[in-house]
Design a protein around this motif. Sequence first.
Motif: not given
Length: 221
Positions: A58-71, A131-143
């Motif tokens: 779901a996080l990956a699809s949010y980036l690809d389908e919601v965030v990146r089309p705006r950017l 958000g304390q999960d290392e993978t989630v932190r990395a995704v948020v930081a990359a965003y």
Amino acid sequence: MGRPAGFEEATAVRAARRVFWQHGYEQASVPDLERATGLGRSSLYHAFGSKRGLYDAALASYLDEVVRPRLRPLQTPPVAAGALAGYLERLLTAVSAVSTAGSRPPGHEDDDRGDALHGCLLLNAAAAPIGQDETVRAVVAAYRRELRAAVADGLAAARPDLAEDAREQLGESVTALVVAALALVRVDPQAAGDSLRAALATARPDPRPEPRPGRQDHPRG
């Protein structure tokens, strides 16, 4: 048990994304996800491994389908002078509509109004226990880095009148204001709108006319 006939993974992920977006990872129950996707537990686990696997999708699809089309208008050269202002205006329009109406009508989770209704899925994750999960932190930081780079490109097109170090500082400010707005919108749409208006005030194209080449004014003597 295998996947049911007609199963489309992307459709299931979008349905689950709405549940996570509205309730957060911790409060989204597996029965909620089953109802949203129309899939049984065994089918969900077969396709995604676990609730967490579905959340990552779901996080990956949010980036690809919601965030990146705006950017995208800020990331695809040549970037227009008004691209950054346009991005901010779209967010502000969505936030202002929620603030003015005083209600949160459903059905717009996958467009600009989704962030106005439920906040940014990634920033919500950053503020939650997940958000304390290392993978989630990395995704948020990359965003955040991707947003910052897009803002920088938008400012380079909108404000060529500024020195590079001034644009760098302004880019940090605009990015911080966008992040603050998306973090605040669920609890205080008015404050979120104020943050976006502050960002927009500094991100509009330079209104001064460019000098015409080949023409110089000389003092009369």
